[in-house]
Design an enzyme around this catalytic site. Sequence first.
Site, mmCIF file in Angstrom:
data_model
loop_
_atom_site.group_PDB
_atom_site.id
_atom_site.type_symbol
_atom_site.label_atom_id
_atom_site.label_comp_id
_atom_site.label_asym_id
_atom_site.label_seq_id
_atom_site.Cartn_x
_atom_site.Cartn_y
_atom_site.Cartn_z
ATOM 1 N N SER A 169 38.441 29.490 42.299
ATOM 2 C CA SER A 169 39.683 28.722 42.220
ATOM 3 C C SER A 169 40.381 28.746 43.567
ATOM 4 O O SER A 169 40.170 29.648 44.387
ATOM 5 C CB SER A 169 40.596 29.332 41.152
ATOM 6 O OG SER A 169 41.919 28.844 41.261
ATOM 7 N N TYR A 182 44.398 36.950 37.259
ATOM 8 C CA TYR A 182 43.463 35.847 37.489
ATOM 9 C C TYR A 182 43.322 35.578 38.983
ATOM 10 O O TYR A 182 42.206 35.421 39.499
ATOM 11 C CB TYR A 182 43.963 34.602 36.759
ATOM 12 C CG TYR A 182 43.131 33.363 36.993
ATOM 13 C CD1 TYR A 182 42.021 33.090 36.204
ATOM 14 C CD2 TYR A 182 43.466 32.458 38.000
ATOM 15 C CE1 TYR A 182 41.257 31.953 36.407
ATOM 16 C CE2 TYR A 182 42.713 31.322 38.220
ATOM 17 C CZ TYR A 182 41.613 31.070 37.418
ATOM 18 O OH TYR A 182 40.857 29.935 37.636
ATOM 19 N N LYS A 186 39.798 35.900 41.162
ATOM 20 C CA LYS A 186 39.198 34.779 41.878
ATOM 21 C C LYS A 186 39.047 35.079 43.371
ATOM 22 O O LYS A 186 38.121 34.590 44.022
ATOM 23 C CB LYS A 186 40.031 33.507 41.665
ATOM 24 C CG LYS A 186 39.976 32.992 40.233
ATOM 25 C CD LYS A 186 38.542 32.703 39.810
ATOM 26 C CE LYS A 186 38.434 32.166 38.406
ATOM 27 N NZ LYS A 186 37.043 31.844 38.003
#
EC number: 1.1.-.-
Length: 232
Positions: A169, A182, A186
Amino acid sequence: MQMARLLGLCAWARKSVRMASSRMTRRDPLTNKVALVTASTDGIGFAIARRLAQDRAHVVVSSRKQQNVDQAVATLQGEGLSVTGTVCHVGKAEDRERLVAMAVKLHGGIDILVSNAAVNPFFGSLMDVTEEVWDKTLDINVKAPALMTKAVVPEMEKRGGGSVVIVSSIAAFSPSPGFSPYNVSKTALLGLNNTLAIELAPRNIRVNCLHLDLSRLASAGCSGWTRKKRKA
């Protein structure tokens, strides 16, 4: 004179066949390649699986739920594509093994792995993240892609090489507020990608990282991004 013309026509024909073959190779480099795509029954994963199959690869899709697998396979097979599927929770070793075994049994090997599965079980400050949330996020988002790669490398080597694509991402470079663990996971994928790329290059296995922005994930209906943004 006629013999010379005949020889000339034969030479032209051979050249035309070679050129056509070369164009076909360039146009359809994925023909008969075997691709595994995790978390591929909807959203970005489904779109990737569909495109690989449209480019004439044999694709094995997966999801944690059988009904999602059945629906995705039916849709893509209905489009005339070579797609099969199985249940796979990437955090479970037995599921990863089954996914690899299915591809080998059906198609004789594996050429491509797309690690797309990811979770975001928390929205808020990094200071409020529990150990349980950390474990779940890192297990699925970081450890699972590493172990999936480890599982497919022996099969890729048997076929002379392969390609691994890790879906990350833009959060790896520009953290999105609220997506605390998160974002970290990533960023870790970037390190995993770079390390694997160096280690697997001598085995003729390419490793690349795909950095999507959250708006694309939201527009694809992935992982509840839109819902969490509304709550925020």
